[in-house]
Design a protein around this motif. Structure first.
Motif, PDB file in Angstrom:
ATOM      1  N   ILE A 161      14.448  -1.343   5.977  1.00 49.58           N
ATOM      2  CA  ILE A 161      15.240  -2.469   6.461  1.00 49.58           C
ATOM      3  C   ILE A 161      14.637  -3.800   6.038  1.00 49.58           C
ATOM      4  N   ILE A 162      13.312  -3.925   6.152  1.00 47.20           N
ATOM      5  CA  ILE A 162      12.663  -5.196   5.867  1.00 47.20           C
ATOM      6  C   ILE A 162      11.679  -5.032   4.723  1.00 47.20           C
ATOM      7  N   ALA A 163      11.451  -6.116   4.011  1.00 48.39           N
ATOM      8  CA  ALA A 163      10.481  -6.138   2.916  1.00 48.39           C
ATOM      9  C   ALA A 163       9.191  -6.766   3.414  1.00 48.39           C
ATOM     10  N   LYS A 164       8.063  -6.275   2.945  1.00 45.67           N
ATOM     11  CA  LYS A 164       6.777  -6.792   3.391  1.00 45.67           C
ATOM     12  C   LYS A 164       5.773  -6.722   2.256  1.00 45.67           C
ATOM     13  N   ASP A 165       5.019  -7.798   2.085  1.00 42.63           N
ATOM     14  CA  ASP A 165       3.985  -7.858   1.061  1.00 42.63           C
ATOM     15  C   ASP A 165       2.732  -7.171   1.594  1.00 42.63           C
ATOM     16  N   LEU A 166       2.501  -5.939   1.164  1.00 47.04           N
ATOM     17  CA  LEU A 166       1.342  -5.168   1.609  1.00 47.04           C
ATOM     18  C   LEU A 166       0.315  -5.056   0.505  1.00 47.04           C
ATOM     19  N   ILE A 169      -0.521   2.847   2.049  1.00 51.33           N
ATOM     20  CA  ILE A 169       0.053   2.178   3.215  1.00 51.33           C
ATOM     21  C   ILE A 169       1.477   1.722   2.922  1.00 51.33           C
ATOM     22  N   GLU A 170       1.686   1.180   1.726  1.00 54.71           N
ATOM     23  CA  GLU A 170       3.023   0.713   1.354  1.00 54.71           C
ATOM     24  C   GLU A 170       4.022   1.864   1.327  1.00 54.71           C
ATOM     25  N   ASP A 171       3.618   3.006   0.773  1.00 50.59           N
ATOM     26  CA  ASP A 171       4.512   4.172   0.719  1.00 50.59           C
ATOM     27  C   ASP A 171       4.820   4.692   2.124  1.00 50.59           C
ATOM     28  N   ASN A 172       3.806   4.708   2.984  1.00 52.18           N
ATOM     29  CA  ASN A 172       4.032   5.150   4.366  1.00 52.18           C
ATOM     30  C   ASN A 172       4.980   4.201   5.095  1.00 52.18           C
ATOM     31  N   PHE A 173       4.870   2.917   4.789  1.00 56.23           N
ATOM     32  CA  PHE A 173       5.759   1.933   5.417  1.00 56.23           C
ATOM     33  C   PHE A 173       7.199   2.142   4.960  1.00 56.23           C
ATOM     34  N   LYS A 174       7.403   2.422   3.695  1.00 57.01           N
ATOM     35  CA  LYS A 174       8.755   2.645   3.174  1.00 57.01           C
ATOM     36  C   LYS A 174       9.400   3.877   3.804  1.00 57.01           C
ATOM     37  N   LYS A 175       8.581   4.846   4.197  1.00 59.00           N
ATOM     38  CA  LYS A 175       9.104   6.056   4.834  1.00 59.00           C
ATOM     39  C   LYS A 175       9.390   5.850   6.323  1.00 59.00           C
ATOM     40  N   SER A 176       8.871   4.767   6.892  1.00 56.33           N
ATOM     41  CA  SER A 176       9.039   4.524   8.322  1.00 56.33           C
ATOM     42  C   SER A 176      10.436   4.004   8.619  1.00 56.33           C
ATOM     43  N   ARG A 229       0.472   4.276  14.138  1.00 58.23           N
ATOM     44  CA  ARG A 229       1.939   4.328  14.132  1.00 58.23           C
ATOM     45  C   ARG A 229       2.475   4.477  12.722  1.00 58.23           C
ATOM     46  N   ASP A 230       3.256   5.529  12.506  1.00 60.33           N
ATOM     47  CA  ASP A 230       3.872   5.827  11.204  1.00 60.33           C
ATOM     48  C   ASP A 230       2.847   5.916  10.082  1.00 60.33           C
ATOM     49  N   SER A 231       1.594   6.256  10.426  1.00 55.83           N
ATOM     50  CA  SER A 231       0.505   6.382   9.444  1.00 55.83           C
ATOM     51  C   SER A 231       0.332   5.101   8.629  1.00 55.83           C
ATOM     52  N   LEU A 232       0.423   3.955   9.298  1.00 56.44           N
ATOM     53  CA  LEU A 232       0.349   2.665   8.605  1.00 56.44           C
ATOM     54  C   LEU A 232      -1.065   2.097   8.549  1.00 56.44           C
ATOM     55  N   ASN A 233      -2.051   2.865   9.003  1.00 52.34           N
ATOM     56  CA  ASN A 233      -3.452   2.486   8.861  1.00 52.34           C
ATOM     57  C   ASN A 233      -4.187   3.561   8.084  1.00 52.34           C
ATOM     58  N   LEU A 234      -5.251   3.177   7.420  1.00 52.62           N
ATOM     59  CA  LEU A 234      -6.138   4.148   6.770  1.00 52.62           C
ATOM     60  C   LEU A 234      -7.449   4.200   7.563  1.00 52.62           C
ATOM     61  N   GLY A 235      -8.482   3.527   7.096  1.00 50.99           N
ATOM     62  CA  GLY A 235      -9.757   3.529   7.812  1.00 50.99           C
ATOM     63  C   GLY A 235      -9.741   2.537   8.960  1.00 50.99           C
TER      64      GLY A 235
END
Length: 624
Positions: free
Chosen positions: A470-475, A458-465, A573-579
């Protein structure tokens, strides 16, 4: 938009206060029975608001107060709207032209007729056919937030079926369908009866269609909600006027917590003297000015104390606290410190004398009666007030995490820079707060390396979005677990307590750094000024909540879309979910802190391959 305003019908042209701030906020279109209007900027309706306060949110957003639209019964006009889109057609004679031309025709034909002469034609209709006019369904918008009517005249001449031609001297358009074409865009036909130009709508929704047509078709920079134009070098994109991408509101929300919810605090905010001193508190750039304000606070507190019948010393202390908040820097709703203040109030770190007054009333429960693993505190919130402010919006692309649009391309503020308030509304409700044992969560992560693998996806997919860079997020796995569990509980609570899922909201409290916290607040997102009737709080007692908790976990084990859902390496959205999908976890987006992103029920109940990686994989799922 003109300054000549008229009052519309109170029955047919009324929206709820929440709608005027959320989906129909500044810059958004709303379909009324007889026409489509756009909500004007607050500068056009700032005399039709109720003033509300939340000093934490005011500081975070840099305003003096918030304006709740249309709250007073003596408001003569209500909030303001502008006519947009401008192009209307008659469904019978099929004539198609801007509303100003329809009005001109109306004035010419009706001016000499006695009786119901309506100068501005509040209800648009065709004077020849006596049929109500219909607003066009197609508009253009650009990524910088501008919006305008589709260039109908230029389009029909440029895309003429017999070859491009120059725009004629007096274009007269009709809008219809071709009897020989299909039901798609090629079947929609625009004609110019003056020069016989004809064009279909085929290709109008292509992303780069106007760029291919040349610089003459660049964005007009139109901002109808402000009655302004600006220069813009973007090319617009055609959209259906009701498409979700035409308007993405950005809402900043805050819980009014002790000591800001204290009854004396609320009385001070409603006093006339407070509004006078608030303006002066903002103007303290130099040390001499600050010292003068310190002395003036004594005078202000005395006047306010007389006005609200309160102790002058108490008023003075509150004014000093408010002034200190104004001096703070780097104070934002998306900061951990902002949420930590709420977390402290929910976990009992605020004196009881403050908690039992005003708009924030809680009850600490005996967690030993619940027998739910991992939970170390249950707090029932009998009364809570939330303020939600519309800070701005975007078009085409959704907004980022920043409430004020920092680092967000195309973000449009809902107000002018010198306006001292944002449109907002407040809701009073109730909630259930669960605090989790942080040490148990840490042991779970350290003992299950696979959960780190899933959170890393999820973190890697977020970085690609788009916003990942732009923003940092604790995932971390703990955050994803808490977020997913909150969704599961909301879905189950909506069945048990009678609220729809859209009427419940989540608030996630997690941070593993300087202000460690791990908790979930599920609360009602609606309710009148007196609060709700206790239906949600009742489900938080020890005879109900464990049963609801077990059912939520048990229902998460199987999804109607399994095994596709639980084995997914990225969905949503942006593959930010798994199950997580609409059949098992997702909620209405207004209920979610993260727009239905960063969810994975595998971290709650495990996967088919490894059932033991979930935090509640061993939790008893027998429904009592």
């Amino acid at each position: 938009m003109t300054t000549n305003r008229e009052k519309l019908n109170n029955v047919t042209h009324t929206v709820r206060c929440a709608q005027a701030v959320l989906q129909y906020g500044v810059g958004a279109m709303i379909d009324f029975p007889d026409q489509t209007l756009m909500t004007a900027s607050p500068e056009f309706w700032n005399d039709q608001i109720d003033v509300i306060h939340d000093e934490r949110l005011e500081k975070a957003l840099g305003v003096q107060y918030f304006g709740m639209p249309g709250g007073k019964a003596n408001h003569s006009l209500g909030i303001s709207y502008v006519r947009f889109p401008q192009w209307y057609f008659c469904p019978q004679c099929r004539r198609f032209m801007p509303i100003l031309d329809w009005i001109k025709e109306y004035r010419t034909k009706r001016k000499k007729v006695p009786g119901d002469y309506d100068y501005n034609m509040k209800k648009p209709y065709c004077t020849e056919c006596k049929k109500d006019l219909v607003a066009t369904r197609v508009i253009v918008a650009c990524e910088k937030g501008h919006i305008d009517d589709f260039p109908w005249v230029a389009w029909v001449h440029n895309k003429n079926l017999n070859g491009s031609k120059d725009i004629c001297s007096n274009p007269q358009l009709t809008f219809g369908t071709s009897p020989t074409a299909s039901a798609g865009l090629e079947g929609l036909l625009i004609k110019c009866t003056n020069c016989n130009a004809r064009a279909s709508m085929q290709g109008a929704f292509d992303k780069d269609i106007f760029e291919k047509m040349g610089d003459a078709y660049k964005c007009t920079g139109n901002m109808p909600w402000k009655n302004k134009h600006t220069m813009c070098d973007e090319f617009p994109i055609a959209r259906q006027r009701g498409a979700s991408s035409v308007y993405y509101p950005k809402i900043a929300s805050s819980l009014v917590i002790p000591p800001y919810s204290n009854r004396v605090n609320l009385d001070i905010e409603k006093s006339k003297t407070y509004h006078e001193c608030l303006i002066k508190m903002e103007d303290d750039d130099d040390a001499e000015r600050k010292e003068r304000i310190r002395k003036q606070i004594d005078n202000w507190s005395g006047k306010i104390a007389i006005e609200i019948s309160a102790n002058p010393l108490t008023v003075k202390n509150i004014l000093f606290r408010k002034w200190e908040i104004i001096q703070q820097e780097n104070y934002a709703t998306d900061s951990s410190d902002y949420r930590y203040e709420e977390f402290q109030a929910l976990t009992g770190q605020i004196p009881k004398n403050d908690l039992l007054t005003g708009d924030f009333i809680t009850e600490d429960m005996d967690v030993n009666q619940y027998h739910i693993p991992g939970i170390e505190r249950v707090t029932l919130v009998h009364k809570v007030r939330e303020v939600r402010a519309l800070t701005g919006f975007t078009r085409i692309n959704p907004p980022g995490a920043s409430d004020l649009g920092k680092d967000t391309f195309g973000f449009v503020s809902s107000k002018e820079p010198d306006t001292s308030w944002f449109p907002a509304y407040e809701v009073r409700g109730e909630g259930i707060f669960l605090e989790f044992d942080k040490s148990q969560l840490e042991r779970w992560v350290s003992g299950c390396p696979e959960v780190l693998v899933r959170s890393k996806i999820i973190e890697d997919n977020f970085k690609k979005s788009f916003y990942g860079g732009i923003i940092a997020k604790d995932l971390s796995p703990q955050f994803i677990f808490l977020h997913t569990l909150a969704h599961l509980l909301i879905r189950e609570l909506s069945f048990e307590c009678g609220y729809s899922a859209a009427s419940l909201r989540e608030r996630i409290y997690f941070n593993s750094y300087k202000t460690p916290m791990a908790g979930i607040l599920v609360y009602t997102a609606g309710g009148d000024s007196e609060g709700t009737l206790g239906g949600l709080v009742r489900q938080g007692y020890h005879d109900c909540l464990p049963h609801i908790f077990r059912k939520a976990i048990a229902n998460a084990k199987i999804c109607a879309n399994d095994p596709v859902c639980i084995t997914s390496n990225g969905q949503g959205r942006d593959s930010l979910n798994l199950g997580a999908c609409h059949s098992c976890v997702l909620l209405p987006e207004t209920s979610c802190d993260e727009y239905n992103s960063f969810l994975d029920r595998a971290l709650v109940i495990g996967t088919f391959e490894n059932k033991m990686i979930g935090f509640y994989s061993n939790y008893e799922n027998d429904i009592v």
